[in-house]
Scaffold this motif. Structure first.
Motif, PDB file in Angstrom:
ATOM      1  N   LEU A 193      12.362 -21.714  -9.603  1.00 50.19           N
ATOM      2  CA  LEU A 193      11.017 -21.157  -9.700  1.00 50.19           C
ATOM      3  C   LEU A 193      10.919 -20.160 -10.836  1.00 50.19           C
ATOM      4  CD1 LEU A 193      10.253 -20.351  -5.944  1.00 50.19           C
ATOM      5  CD2 LEU A 193       9.720 -22.441  -7.201  1.00 50.19           C
ATOM      6  N   ASN A 194       9.713 -19.968 -11.333  1.00 47.59           N
ATOM      7  CA  ASN A 194       9.408 -18.860 -12.240  1.00 47.59           C
ATOM      8  C   ASN A 194       8.793 -17.765 -11.380  1.00 47.59           C
ATOM      9  OD1 ASN A 194       8.781 -17.178 -14.342  1.00 47.59           O
ATOM     10  ND2 ASN A 194       7.336 -18.549 -15.340  1.00 47.59           N
ATOM     11  N   LYS A 195       9.645 -16.865 -10.881  1.00 47.27           N
ATOM     12  CA  LYS A 195       9.205 -15.836  -9.937  1.00 47.27           C
ATOM     13  C   LYS A 195       8.258 -14.841 -10.602  1.00 47.27           C
ATOM     14  CE  LYS A 195      11.140 -11.865  -8.686  1.00 47.27           C
ATOM     15  NZ  LYS A 195       9.992 -10.994  -8.353  1.00 47.27           N
ATOM     16  N   PRO A 196       7.136 -14.519  -9.944  1.00 44.63           N
ATOM     17  CA  PRO A 196       6.234 -13.512 -10.503  1.00 44.63           C
ATOM     18  C   PRO A 196       6.743 -12.097 -10.230  1.00 44.63           C
ATOM     19  CG  PRO A 196       5.348 -14.315  -8.454  1.00 44.63           C
ATOM     20  CD  PRO A 196       6.606 -15.110  -8.706  1.00 44.63           C
ATOM     21  N   SER A 197       6.307 -11.154 -11.011  1.00 46.89           N
ATOM     22  CA  SER A 197       6.615  -9.742 -10.765  1.00 46.89           C
ATOM     23  C   SER A 197       5.838  -9.266  -9.545  1.00 46.89           C
ATOM     24  CB  SER A 197       6.220  -8.908 -11.987  1.00 46.89           C
ATOM     25  OG  SER A 197       6.405  -7.531 -11.738  1.00 46.89           O
ATOM     26  N   GLY A 198       6.448  -8.353  -8.781  1.00 48.62           N
ATOM     27  CA  GLY A 198       5.754  -7.740  -7.656  1.00 48.62           C
ATOM     28  C   GLY A 198       6.009  -8.385  -6.320  1.00 48.62           C
ATOM     29  N   ILE A 199       6.791  -9.474  -6.268  1.00 47.86           N
ATOM     30  CA  ILE A 199       7.117 -10.130  -5.000  1.00 47.86           C
ATOM     31  C   ILE A 199       8.624 -10.107  -4.813  1.00 47.86           C
ATOM     32  CG2 ILE A 199       6.966 -12.251  -3.647  1.00 47.86           C
ATOM     33  CD1 ILE A 199       4.507 -13.023  -5.147  1.00 47.86           C
ATOM     34  N   ALA A 200       9.081  -9.607  -3.664  1.00 42.00           N
ATOM     35  CA  ALA A 200      10.511  -9.560  -3.375  1.00 42.00           C
ATOM     36  C   ALA A 200      11.039 -10.971  -3.159  1.00 42.00           C
ATOM     37  CB  ALA A 200      10.762  -8.713  -2.130  1.00 42.00           C
ATOM     38  N   VAL A 201      12.317 -11.179  -3.473  1.00 44.74           N
ATOM     39  CA  VAL A 201      12.888 -12.515  -3.290  1.00 44.74           C
ATOM     40  C   VAL A 201      13.237 -12.770  -1.830  1.00 44.74           C
ATOM     41  CG1 VAL A 201      13.745 -12.718  -5.646  1.00 44.74           C
ATOM     42  CG2 VAL A 201      15.229 -11.727  -3.883  1.00 44.74           C
ATOM     43  N   HIS A 202      13.448 -11.698  -1.040  1.00 49.73           N
ATOM     44  CA  HIS A 202      13.766 -11.860   0.381  1.00 49.73           C
ATOM     45  C   HIS A 202      13.336 -10.627   1.142  1.00 49.73           C
ATOM     46  CE1 HIS A 202      17.144  -9.030   0.161  1.00 49.73           C
ATOM     47  NE2 HIS A 202      17.445  -9.598  -0.986  1.00 49.73           N
ATOM     48  N   GLY A 203      13.227 -10.754   2.446  1.00 49.60           N
ATOM     49  CA  GLY A 203      12.884  -9.616   3.281  1.00 49.60           C
ATOM     50  C   GLY A 203      14.029  -8.622   3.319  1.00 49.60           C
ATOM     51  N   GLY A 204      13.687  -7.366   3.594  1.00 45.83           N
ATOM     52  CA  GLY A 204      14.695  -6.307   3.650  1.00 45.83           C
ATOM     53  C   GLY A 204      14.302  -5.257   4.661  1.00 45.83           C
ATOM     54  N   SER A 205      14.807  -4.039   4.456  1.00 48.11           N
ATOM     55  CA  SER A 205      14.569  -2.964   5.419  1.00 48.11           C
ATOM     56  C   SER A 205      13.097  -2.579   5.515  1.00 48.11           C
ATOM     57  CB  SER A 205      15.408  -1.738   5.040  1.00 48.11           C
ATOM     58  OG  SER A 205      15.094  -1.318   3.721  1.00 48.11           O
ATOM     59  N   LYS A 206      12.371  -2.689   4.417  1.00 44.22           N
ATOM     60  CA  LYS A 206      10.958  -2.310   4.420  1.00 44.22           C
ATOM     61  C   LYS A 206      10.032  -3.515   4.283  1.00 44.22           C
ATOM     62  CE  LYS A 206      11.705   2.319   2.510  1.00 44.22           C
ATOM     63  NZ  LYS A 206      11.353   3.274   1.427  1.00 44.22           N
ATOM     64  N   LEU A 207      10.616  -4.698   4.082  1.00 45.86           N
ATOM     65  CA  LEU A 207       9.824  -5.919   3.911  1.00 45.86           C
ATOM     66  C   LEU A 207      10.333  -6.979   4.873  1.00 45.86           C
ATOM     67  CD1 LEU A 207       9.748  -6.132   0.013  1.00 45.86           C
ATOM     68  CD2 LEU A 207       7.791  -5.654   1.460  1.00 45.86           C
ATOM     69  N   ASN A 208       9.424  -7.508   5.704  1.00 44.90           N
ATOM     70  CA  ASN A 208       9.833  -8.562   6.631  1.00 44.90           C
ATOM     71  C   ASN A 208       9.995  -9.910   5.941  1.00 44.90           C
ATOM     72  OD1 ASN A 208       9.887  -6.858   8.829  1.00 44.90           O
ATOM     73  ND2 ASN A 208       7.770  -7.217   9.377  1.00 44.90           N
ATOM     74  N   PHE A 209       9.251 -10.102   4.840  1.00 46.25           N
ATOM     75  CA  PHE A 209       9.237 -11.405   4.211  1.00 46.25           C
ATOM     76  C   PHE A 209       9.277 -11.281   2.698  1.00 46.25           C
ATOM     77  CE2 PHE A 209       7.021 -11.760   8.241  1.00 46.25           C
ATOM     78  CZ  PHE A 209       7.685 -12.821   8.832  1.00 46.25           C
ATOM     79  N   GLY A 210       9.894 -12.265   2.082  1.00 45.03           N
ATOM     80  CA  GLY A 210       9.896 -12.364   0.633  1.00 45.03           C
ATOM     81  C   GLY A 210       9.672 -13.813   0.249  1.00 45.03           C
TER      82      GLY A 210
END
Length: 320
Positions: free
Chosen positions: A105-122
Protein backbone atom coordinates in the motif's frame (compact mmCIF):
# COMPACT_ATOMS: atom_id res chain seq x y z
CA UNK A 1 -21.88 -0.49 16.47
CA UNK A 2 -20.35 -3.66 17.93
CA UNK A 3 -18.10 -6.44 16.84
CA UNK A 4 -19.98 -9.40 18.20
CA UNK A 5 -19.16 -13.08 18.24
CA UNK A 6 -22.17 -14.43 20.15
CA UNK A 7 -21.29 -18.12 20.02
CA UNK A 8 -18.34 -20.35 20.80
CA UNK A 9 -15.96 -20.84 17.86
CA UNK A 10 -13.85 -23.95 17.21
CA UNK A 11 -10.87 -23.20 14.97
CA UNK A 12 -8.77 -25.87 13.26
CA UNK A 13 -5.16 -24.68 13.07
CA UNK A 14 -3.72 -25.03 9.58
CA UNK A 15 -0.07 -25.75 8.75
CA UNK A 16 0.34 -22.11 7.72
CA UNK A 17 -0.91 -20.93 11.14
CA UNK A 18 1.22 -23.38 13.12
CA UNK A 19 4.29 -22.20 15.02
CA UNK A 20 2.88 -18.94 16.37
CA UNK A 21 2.12 -18.21 20.00
CA UNK A 22 -1.47 -18.45 21.16
CA UNK A 23 -1.67 -14.78 22.18
CA UNK A 24 -0.35 -13.57 18.81
CA UNK A 25 -2.84 -15.82 17.02
CA UNK A 26 -5.68 -14.34 19.07
CA UNK A 27 -4.53 -10.74 18.49
CA UNK A 28 -4.95 -11.32 14.75
CA UNK A 29 -8.12 -13.40 15.07
CA UNK A 30 -10.01 -11.21 17.57
CA UNK A 31 -9.71 -7.96 15.64
CA UNK A 32 -10.34 -4.94 17.83
CA UNK A 33 -10.40 -6.81 21.13
CA UNK A 34 -8.11 -5.13 23.73
CA UNK A 35 -5.00 -7.17 24.54
CA UNK A 36 -5.69 -7.14 28.28
CA UNK A 37 -9.07 -8.78 27.62
CA UNK A 38 -7.43 -11.48 25.49
CA UNK A 39 -4.90 -12.27 28.23
CA UNK A 40 -7.73 -12.36 30.78
CA UNK A 41 -9.78 -14.95 28.89
CA UNK A 42 -6.65 -17.08 28.42
CA UNK A 43 -5.81 -16.90 32.16
CA UNK A 44 -9.37 -17.84 33.12
CA UNK A 45 -9.30 -20.88 30.83
CA UNK A 46 -12.02 -19.60 28.52
CA UNK A 47 -9.67 -20.19 25.58
CA UNK A 48 -8.91 -23.89 25.21
CA UNK A 49 -6.60 -25.85 22.94
CA UNK A 50 -7.60 -29.46 22.31
CA UNK A 51 -10.06 -29.09 25.22
CA UNK A 52 -7.30 -28.21 27.67
CA UNK A 53 -6.08 -25.02 29.34
CA UNK A 54 -2.82 -23.57 28.01
CA UNK A 55 -0.68 -20.53 28.68
CA UNK A 56 -0.49 -17.54 26.36
CA UNK A 57 3.04 -18.57 25.28
CA UNK A 58 1.83 -21.94 23.97
CA UNK A 59 2.94 -22.47 20.36
CA UNK A 60 0.20 -23.75 18.11
CA UNK A 61 0.63 -27.01 16.19
CA UNK A 62 -1.06 -28.00 12.93
CA UNK A 63 -4.43 -29.71 13.58
CA UNK A 64 -4.80 -28.11 17.04
CA UNK A 65 -8.40 -27.17 17.81
CA UNK A 66 -8.72 -23.77 19.49
CA UNK A 67 -11.92 -22.95 21.35
CA UNK A 68 -12.82 -19.25 21.44
CA UNK A 69 -15.50 -17.93 23.79
CA UNK A 70 -18.08 -15.30 22.76
CA UNK A 71 -16.41 -11.88 22.53
CA UNK A 72 -17.94 -8.42 22.26
CA UNK A 73 -16.08 -5.13 21.84
CA UNK A 74 -17.03 -1.55 20.95
CA UNK A 75 -15.84 -0.34 17.59
CA UNK A 76 -16.44 3.43 17.42
CA UNK A 77 -12.83 4.32 16.67
CA UNK A 78 -12.62 1.65 14.00
CA UNK A 79 -15.46 3.30 12.08
CA UNK A 80 -13.31 6.43 11.77
CA UNK A 81 -10.31 4.43 10.55
CA UNK A 82 -12.45 2.47 8.10
CA UNK A 83 -13.92 5.70 6.75
CA UNK A 84 -10.45 7.18 6.24
CA UNK A 85 -9.08 3.98 4.78
CA UNK A 86 -12.11 3.50 2.50
CA UNK A 87 -11.56 6.97 1.02
CA UNK A 88 -7.85 6.25 0.79
CA UNK A 89 -8.44 2.92 -0.96
CA UNK A 90 -10.37 4.53 -3.82
CA UNK A 91 -7.46 6.08 -5.78
CA UNK A 92 -5.85 3.77 -8.31
CA UNK A 93 -2.35 4.42 -6.91
CA UNK A 94 -3.27 3.29 -3.37
CA UNK A 95 -2.55 -0.40 -3.98
CA UNK A 96 0.94 -0.37 -5.44
CA UNK A 97 1.27 -4.15 -5.84
CA UNK A 98 -0.78 -7.23 -5.04
CA UNK A 99 -0.64 -10.94 -5.71
CA UNK A 100 -1.56 -14.12 -3.84
CA UNK A 101 1.26 -13.60 -1.34
CA UNK A 102 1.77 -9.85 -0.89
CA UNK A 103 -0.10 -6.57 -0.65
CA UNK A 104 1.77 -3.26 -0.89
CA UNK A 105 0.00 0.00 0.00
CA UNK A 106 0.88 3.67 -0.31
CA UNK A 107 0.07 4.56 3.30
CA UNK A 108 -1.27 8.08 3.89
CA UNK A 109 0.11 10.36 6.60
CA UNK A 110 -1.94 10.60 9.79
CA UNK A 111 -3.09 6.96 10.04
CA UNK A 112 -1.36 4.49 12.36
CA UNK A 113 -0.34 1.16 10.85
CA UNK A 114 -1.73 -0.77 13.86
CA UNK A 115 -3.60 -0.26 17.09
CA UNK A 116 -1.64 0.56 20.23
CA UNK A 117 -1.98 1.87 23.77
CA UNK A 118 -3.96 4.93 22.68
CA UNK A 119 -5.39 3.59 19.41
CA UNK A 120 -7.68 0.57 19.17
CA UNK A 121 -7.37 0.33 15.41
CA UNK A 122 -4.94 1.10 12.64
CA UNK A 123 -4.56 0.27 8.96
CA UNK A 124 -3.98 -3.46 9.49
CA UNK A 125 -7.09 -3.87 11.66
CA UNK A 126 -9.19 -1.83 9.24
CA UNK A 127 -7.83 -3.74 6.26
CA UNK A 128 -8.81 -7.04 7.87
CA UNK A 129 -12.31 -5.66 8.40
CA UNK A 130 -12.50 -4.54 4.77
CA UNK A 131 -11.36 -8.00 3.63
CA UNK A 132 -13.12 -10.46 5.95
CA UNK A 133 -12.46 -13.32 3.52
CA UNK A 134 -8.68 -13.00 3.98
CA UNK A 135 -7.36 -15.76 6.25
CA UNK A 136 -4.14 -13.90 7.06
CA UNK A 137 -3.00 -10.29 6.76
CA UNK A 138 0.00 -9.07 8.75
CA UNK A 139 2.40 -6.12 8.67
CA UNK A 140 5.91 -6.97 7.49
CA UNK A 141 7.31 -3.69 8.82
CA UNK A 142 6.02 -0.44 10.32
CA UNK A 143 5.85 3.25 9.50
CA UNK A 144 5.32 6.09 11.94
CA UNK A 145 1.77 7.41 12.03
CA UNK A 146 2.75 10.68 10.32
CA UNK A 147 5.04 9.04 7.74
CA UNK A 148 3.55 8.13 4.36
CA UNK A 149 4.64 5.70 1.68
CA UNK A 150 5.34 2.04 0.94
CA UNK A 151 3.83 -0.39 3.44
CA UNK A 152 4.34 -4.13 2.91
CA UNK A 153 1.74 -6.67 4.09
CA UNK A 154 2.03 -10.47 3.99
CA UNK A 155 -0.94 -12.69 3.11
CA UNK A 156 0.56 -15.92 4.47
CA UNK A 157 2.47 -16.64 7.67
CA UNK A 158 5.17 -18.53 5.76
CA UNK A 159 5.65 -15.44 3.54
CA UNK A 160 5.86 -13.22 6.62
CA UNK A 161 8.66 -15.38 8.05
CA UNK A 162 10.66 -15.20 4.82
CA UNK A 163 10.27 -11.42 4.56
CA UNK A 164 11.30 -10.98 8.20
CA UNK A 165 14.39 -13.02 7.39
CA UNK A 166 15.23 -10.56 4.60
CA UNK A 167 14.85 -7.72 7.09
CA UNK A 168 17.14 -9.41 9.63
CA UNK A 169 19.77 -10.07 6.97
CA UNK A 170 19.40 -6.48 5.70
CA UNK A 171 18.47 -7.73 2.23
CA UNK A 172 15.49 -5.38 2.04
CA UNK A 173 16.29 -1.81 0.99
CA UNK A 174 14.04 1.02 2.14
CA UNK A 175 14.51 4.57 0.85
CA UNK A 176 12.75 7.69 2.08
CA UNK A 177 12.44 11.29 0.89
CA UNK A 178 12.62 14.00 3.54
CA UNK A 179 12.61 17.78 3.44
CA UNK A 180 14.83 19.18 6.19
CA UNK A 181 15.57 22.64 7.57
CA UNK A 182 18.63 24.47 6.25
CA UNK A 183 21.53 23.15 4.21
CA UNK A 184 22.29 19.49 4.79
CA UNK A 185 26.02 19.18 5.69
CA UNK A 186 27.85 17.53 2.79
CA UNK A 187 30.01 15.44 5.15
CA UNK A 188 26.95 13.75 6.69
CA UNK A 189 26.66 10.86 4.23
CA UNK A 190 26.30 8.34 7.06
CA UNK A 191 25.19 8.87 10.65
CA UNK A 192 25.92 6.20 13.23
CA UNK A 193 24.45 7.46 16.49
CA UNK A 194 22.98 5.14 19.17
CA UNK A 195 19.35 5.84 20.06
CA UNK A 196 17.66 5.57 23.45
CA UNK A 197 13.90 5.73 24.09
CA UNK A 198 12.66 8.06 26.80
CA UNK A 199 9.18 8.57 28.22
CA UNK A 200 8.28 12.10 29.32
CA UNK A 201 5.95 12.96 32.20
CA UNK A 202 3.08 13.58 29.81
CA UNK A 203 3.41 10.06 28.43
CA UNK A 204 4.92 11.25 25.14
CA UNK A 205 7.63 8.98 23.78
CA UNK A 206 10.79 10.67 22.58
CA UNK A 207 14.04 9.19 21.32
CA UNK A 208 17.46 10.73 21.94
CA UNK A 209 21.01 10.13 20.81
CA UNK A 210 22.70 8.48 23.77
CA UNK A 211 25.81 6.33 24.10
CA UNK A 212 23.92 3.69 26.08
CA UNK A 213 21.24 3.43 23.37
CA UNK A 214 20.88 0.86 20.59
CA UNK A 215 23.28 1.04 17.60
CA UNK A 216 21.63 2.93 14.73
CA UNK A 217 22.85 3.72 11.24
CA UNK A 218 21.37 5.84 8.42
CA UNK A 219 22.66 6.79 4.95
CA UNK A 220 21.89 10.24 3.48
CA UNK A 221 22.13 11.71 -0.02
CA UNK A 222 21.24 15.25 -1.10
CA UNK A 223 18.63 15.31 -3.86
CA UNK A 224 17.97 19.05 -4.15
CA UNK A 225 18.94 22.21 -2.28
CA UNK A 226 16.75 25.25 -1.60
CA UNK A 227 17.66 28.49 0.12
CA UNK A 228 16.28 27.43 3.51
CA UNK A 229 15.73 23.71 3.07
CA UNK A 230 17.16 20.52 1.54
CA UNK A 231 15.43 17.54 -0.03
CA UNK A 232 17.34 14.39 0.93
CA UNK A 233 17.19 10.67 0.20
CA UNK A 234 17.37 8.63 3.39
CA UNK A 235 18.26 4.93 3.64
CA UNK A 236 18.03 3.49 7.16
CA UNK A 237 20.26 0.48 7.78
CA UNK A 238 18.75 -0.26 11.19
CA UNK A 239 15.07 0.22 12.05
CA UNK A 240 14.88 2.03 15.39
CA UNK A 241 11.87 4.03 16.55
CA UNK A 242 11.95 7.58 15.08
CA UNK A 243 15.45 6.84 13.73
CA UNK A 244 15.33 9.13 10.68
CA UNK A 245 13.70 11.99 12.58
CA UNK A 246 16.27 11.89 15.39
CA UNK A 247 19.32 11.41 13.13
CA UNK A 248 18.33 14.43 10.99
CA UNK A 249 17.90 16.45 14.19
CA UNK A 250 21.33 15.21 15.32
CA UNK A 251 22.77 16.64 12.09
CA UNK A 252 21.16 20.01 12.87
CA UNK A 253 18.53 19.67 10.12
CA UNK A 254 15.17 18.56 11.57
CA UNK A 255 12.47 17.35 9.20
CA UNK A 256 9.82 19.81 8.01
CA UNK A 257 6.47 19.45 9.74
CA UNK A 258 7.85 17.41 12.65
CA UNK A 259 5.93 18.51 15.74
CA UNK A 260 8.03 16.40 18.10
CA UNK A 261 11.62 16.87 16.95
CA UNK A 262 11.30 19.74 14.50
CA UNK A 263 11.70 23.52 14.43
CA UNK A 264 8.43 25.36 15.19
CA UNK A 265 9.36 28.53 13.26
CA UNK A 266 10.43 26.52 10.19
CA UNK A 267 7.22 24.48 10.37
CA UNK A 268 5.09 27.63 10.52
CA UNK A 269 6.93 29.06 7.53
CA UNK A 270 6.13 25.96 5.47
CA UNK A 271 2.51 25.99 6.62
CA UNK A 272 2.37 29.27 4.74
CA UNK A 273 2.93 27.32 1.51
CA UNK A 274 0.51 24.52 2.38
CA UNK A 275 2.60 21.94 4.29
CA UNK A 276 0.65 20.72 7.33
CA UNK A 277 2.19 17.27 7.73
CA UNK A 278 5.55 15.60 8.33
CA UNK A 279 7.62 15.67 5.13
CA UNK A 280 8.87 12.10 5.43
CA UNK A 281 7.83 9.63 2.74
CA UNK A 282 8.88 6.01 2.20
CA UNK A 283 9.17 6.26 -1.56
CA UNK A 284 10.90 3.01 -2.57
CA UNK A 285 11.16 -0.54 -1.27
CA UNK A 286 13.33 -3.22 -2.88
CA UNK A 287 13.26 -6.88 -1.88
CA UNK A 288 13.21 -10.42 -3.28
CA UNK A 289 9.78 -11.96 -3.77
CA UNK A 290 9.65 -14.63 -1.05
CA UNK A 291 7.82 -17.16 -3.25
CA UNK A 292 9.01 -16.54 -6.81
CA UNK A 293 12.51 -15.30 -5.96
CA UNK A 294 12.29 -12.36 -8.38
CA UNK A 295 13.57 -8.90 -7.51
CA UNK A 296 10.74 -6.49 -6.65
CA UNK A 297 11.05 -2.70 -6.67
CA UNK A 298 8.06 -0.66 -5.46
CA UNK A 299 7.79 3.13 -5.71
CA UNK A 300 5.12 5.20 -3.96
CA UNK A 301 4.32 8.64 -5.45
CA UNK A 302 4.26 11.69 -3.19
CA UNK A 303 0.81 12.85 -2.11
CA UNK A 304 -0.62 16.15 -3.38
CA UNK A 305 0.49 18.13 -0.32
CA UNK A 306 4.14 17.10 -0.61
CA UNK A 307 4.15 17.65 -4.37
CA UNK A 308 2.64 21.11 -3.99
CA UNK A 309 5.23 22.01 -1.33
CA UNK A 310 8.11 21.11 -3.65
CA UNK A 311 6.52 22.89 -6.61
CA UNK A 312 6.10 26.03 -4.51
CA UNK A 313 9.70 25.87 -3.30
CA UNK A 314 10.82 25.72 -6.93
CA UNK A 315 8.80 28.80 -7.84
CA UNK A 316 9.61 31.00 -4.84
CA UNK A 317 12.75 32.72 -3.62
CA UNK A 318 13.41 29.73 -1.37
CA UNK A 319 14.92 27.95 -4.38
CA UNK A 320 18.67 28.31 -5.01
Amino acid sequence: MKINSSSVQLINISADEAGQRLDNFLFARLKGVPKNLIYRIIRKGKVRVNKGRVKFKYKLVAADIVRLPPVRVAQRKMIQVLTKLDKFMLPANCILFEDEYLLVLNKPSGIAVHGGSKLNFGIIEALRALRPEARFLELVHRLDRDTSGVLLIAKKRSILRLLHQQLRLKNMQKNYLALVRGQWPSHYKVIEAPLLKNILHGGTRVVKVNNIGKPSKTHFQVKERFLQATLIKVSPITGRTHQIRVHTLHAGCPIAGDNRYGDREFNLQLQGIGLYRLFLHANTLRFKHPYFGTNISIEAPLDNQLQYCLQTLHKTSLCL
